[in-house]
Design an enzyme around this catalytic site. Structure first.
Site, mmCIF file in Angstrom:
data_model
loop_
_atom_site.group_PDB
_atom_site.id
_atom_site.type_symbol
_atom_site.label_atom_id
_atom_site.label_comp_id
_atom_site.label_asym_id
_atom_site.label_seq_id
_atom_site.Cartn_x
_atom_site.Cartn_y
_atom_site.Cartn_z
ATOM 1 N N GLU A 124 1.365 37.582 10.934
ATOM 2 C CA GLU A 124 0.543 36.409 10.386
ATOM 3 C C GLU A 124 0.775 35.387 11.068
ATOM 4 O OE1 GLU A 124 0.848 39.503 6.961
ATOM 5 O OE2 GLU A 124 2.126 38.872 8.349
ATOM 6 N N HIS A 140 8.656 10.731 24.535
ATOM 7 C CA HIS A 140 9.306 11.800 24.912
ATOM 8 C C HIS A 140 9.216 11.545 26.590
ATOM 9 C CE1 HIS A 140 8.409 13.010 21.040
ATOM 10 N NE2 HIS A 140 9.555 13.654 20.820
ATOM 11 N N HIS A 152 15.549 13.041 25.778
ATOM 12 C CA HIS A 152 14.245 13.913 25.266
ATOM 13 C C HIS A 152 13.402 13.043 24.497
ATOM 14 C CE1 HIS A 152 12.095 16.887 22.756
ATOM 15 N NE2 HIS A 152 12.521 16.355 22.162
ATOM 16 N N HIS A 165 4.565 40.466 -4.177
ATOM 17 C CA HIS A 165 3.301 40.153 -3.672
ATOM 18 C C HIS A 165 2.072 39.588 -4.514
ATOM 19 C CE1 HIS A 165 5.043 43.035 -1.006
ATOM 20 N NE2 HIS A 165 3.828 43.565 -0.184
#
Length: 682
Positions: A430, A49, A283, A492
């Site tokens: 999280e 890159h 890129h 859950h």
């Protein structure tokens, strides 16, 4: 007029109108040295890159040349400044800097960019290249790890207090890209950093307006500066990415703002100076020989030799190295004075920053038979006992501490202006929590942990994967580990998560069957040189009699014979709460003339580390083997030549936990029937 402006538009410094003249002669020479080392690396490898290195080199140079404190001879110096290239695809630029500034990264390693076994891999890898502070590449992860590093510095400085001023006193710098800013993890981490007021965190944003698919505007049009200001960050704009003085002025202003983290948005040109400038083509592929030559011609760089490092650039870089070496020498003197003192700060310094973390002693069983304790509750007891002897043990949960039972009693809360608290409120984040913990572990001096429900480990998976890849010493607690959690239902109830975690190389996964196995799992995780995940129950489980069952020492070998039988006909191997079903089935089978050995499988990973002879002794081939776990059967059939598996290859249901377990087949009679079928009695 170029220069740096504060978020409200205040001019920080005036630059020069001519972009190339905005860099004085030696600065330009060093910047272009970095640029073309990177270009030559990518061309040599025929992959990589080049766009970011060409556009962002002035930013990196400004950080390393004028601000970053480092000593290449001691890349792990505890009080060094940290530098995170969150835009890890621009690794060639980082390797160029490490070479120029004297790290053990010779030019031959730059020539081997992206080659097998080189110290210059395609994305930065912690532990492979000296001076690389974390593994990056998955966008946003580096940003969040930088937040964790800054929090670790703030925490240790606050814990050591005024008596140790100057012993922990460093900054964390990060260079991020548009892609980092698009990833949700960066927003989670930035929000937490702003809430905590991490004033020693300085992030430079390579704002070049180009992504892989084209202009960033096709997918990303938000006002990044306004977002970060809303998150509690100080912000500044540098409208010319070639203006080293303007970038440096912005960094200087950021360093002078101790109450909040800083974001510096630098307007750059991807592929600067090349025919592919300001295009997506710059890129992720080499410029190509012709375009590389044209780029050198455009910027006045010699065509030959490749991998050129002018002596003037080396000499200039050496001055920054000398400053860093002097800073380290001064730090060693301060640290020695502190270590000689018999004070609380000196003791903490020896146990964390200087001497490494203590390990937990083996001890005996903590819990007596007869009680029924959820392993999450047992974990709470163990956590607090360990915290009393390990001052570097810090952590928290994703707004679930009352459920995950992860509060360090009397440890205080980490907060703005109170960084010394040992309990961290991560909020419902999280994704960032996992990376934050990785950053704290990478910083050193702390043993961090974090907690959430097992089903939400999916949100953390990229961070867990990087934790294992880097071998960081961190502990990930996951409670509510099965359908036994009950009424919250299938959203859950984890089904595939335990097995999924076991697929991550280098992550030790523990699923203890009772309170004493939980204590053993904690001890093993604390002592392990790498990350661990401990899976814990919501429902209460009987404490197995430690005078009968080897629940204290047995888990150290991963799987062990929990309850044997004379001349066993079958081996039943189970994990977690299902071990109790296996023991009940053993009793029932005995009464029906079948002898079963029960094996508690606490950790696949630890069991795999044992000698083959031990594994054979435990599983006793060619006896038939039946495994029991309230999760997917994938992986169990064939495990150590297992013959059959009782598991769950569907989602759970909402009902009381005992009802869900029973109706989905986790009951003694099903195990008995399966065992008798395997031994030929059905």
């Amino acid at each position: 007029m170029t220069g740096a402006r504060a978020g409200g538009g205040r001019e920080i410094s005036a630059g020069r109108a001519d972009r190339r003249c905005a860099i004085d002669t030696i600065d330009r020479l060093c910047v272009d040295t970095l640029r073309f080392l990177a270009v030559d690396m990518v061309e040599e490898a025929k992959s990589g890159h080049p766009g970011l290195p060409l556009g962002a080199a002035p930013m990196l140079f400004a950080i390393w040349d004028r601000f970053l404190r480092f000593d290449p001879a001691h890349p792990d110096w505890p009080d060094r400044d940290r530098f995170v290239l969150s835009a890890g695809h621009g690794s060639a630029l980082l390797y160029a800097a490490l070479h120029l500034y004297g790290y053990d990264l010779p030019i031959d390693e730059l020539r081997r960019f992206r080659a097998w076994g080189s110290r210059t891999p395609g994305h930065p890898e912690y532990g492979r290249t000296p001076g690389v502070d974390c593994t990056t590449g998955p966008l946003g992860q580096g940003f969040a790890m930088a937040v964790g590093m800054a929090a670790a510095e703030a925490h240790l400085a606050a814990r050591l207090g005024p008596a140790a001023r100057g012993v922990v006193d460093h900054r964390t710098f990060a260079l991020v890209s548009d892609g980092d800013m698009m990833e949700g993890i960066s927003n989670e981490a930035a929000s937490l950093a702003g809430t905590l007021g991490l004033g020693k965190l300085v992030v430079l944003y390579d704002d070049n307006g180009i992504s892989i698919e084209g202009p960033v505007s096709i997918a990303f049009t938000e006002d990044v500066e306004a977002r970060f200001r809303a998150l509690g960050w100080g912000t500044m704009l540098v409208d010319d990415g070639e203006d080293v003085d303007g970038i440096a002025a912005a960094i200087e202003a950021a360093c002078g703002d101790p109450g909040r983290p800083s974001l510096i948005l630098v307007s750059t040109h991807i592929g600067y100076g090349s025919p592919k400038q300001d295009s997506a083509a710059a890129h992720g592929e080499p410029l190509g020989n012709a375009a590389a030559r044209e780029t050198k011609r455009n910027l006045g760089w010699p065509q030959e030799p490749t991998f050129l490092v002018p002596e003037e650039a080396r000499a200039h870089a050496a001055a920054a190295v000398a400053r860093g070496r002097a800073a380290r020498d001064a730090w060693l003197e301060r640290a020695a004075i502190l270590e000689a003192k018999e004070t609380e700060a000196a003791s903490l310094f020896r146990q964390t920053v200087a001497g490494g973390l203590p390990v937990a002693g083996s001890g005996g069983p903590l819990f007596a038979a007869g009680d029924r304790i959820a392993t999450r509750s047992a974990s709470e007891t163990v956590l607090n006992r360990l915290a009393a002897g390990i001052p570097g043990l810090v952590g928290g949960s994703a707004d679930l501490a009352p459920s995950t039972r992860t509060v360090i009693e009397g440890g205080g809360d980490m907060a703005r202006g109170e960084a010394g608290g040992r309990n961290i409120h991560f909020g419902v984040r999280e994704h960032a929590m996992g990376a934050f913990v990785n950053g704290m572990a990478l910083h050193g001096g702390l043993l961090p942990f974090c907690a959430t429900f097992l089903v939400f480990s999916d949100y953390m998976r990229p961070a867990l994967r990087l934790a294992a890849m880097m071998g960081v010493r961190a502990i990930f607690l996951f409670t509510h580990d099965s359908i036994g959690l009950g009424e919250d239902g299938p959203t859950h109830q984890p089904i595939e998560q335990a097995m999924s975690l076991r697929l991550i190389p280098g992550l030790a996964v523990f699923r203890p069957a009772d309170a004493n196995e939980t204590a053993a799992a904690w001890r093993l995780a604390v002592e392990r040189d790498g990350p661990s995940a401990i899976l814990l129950s919501r429902q209460k489980l009987a404490v197995l009699d430690p005078d009968v069952f080897d629940t204290t020492a047995g888990p150290a070998r991963g799987a062990y014979v929990l309850a044997d039988a004379p001349a066993p006909d079958i081996v039943i191997a189970a994990t977690g709460s299902e071990v109790h079903l296996a023991l009940e089935a053993q009793d029932s089978l005995r009464g029906r003339g079948t002898n079963a050995r029960v094996v508690s499988v606490v950790s696949w990973e630890l069991f795999a580390e044992q000698a083959a002879e031990y594994r054979r002794t435990v599983l006793s081939p060619p006896l038939p083997r039946l495994t029991v776990e309230a999760g997917v059967t994938s992986g169990w059939v064939g495990w150590e030549t297992g013959n059959d598996a009782i598991g769950l290859d569907r989602f759970g249901a909402s009902a009381p936990g005992e009802t869900v377990m029973q109706l989905l087949g986790f009951e003694t009679e099903r195990i008995v029937e399966a065992a008798e079928t395997l031994v030929g009695k059905r």
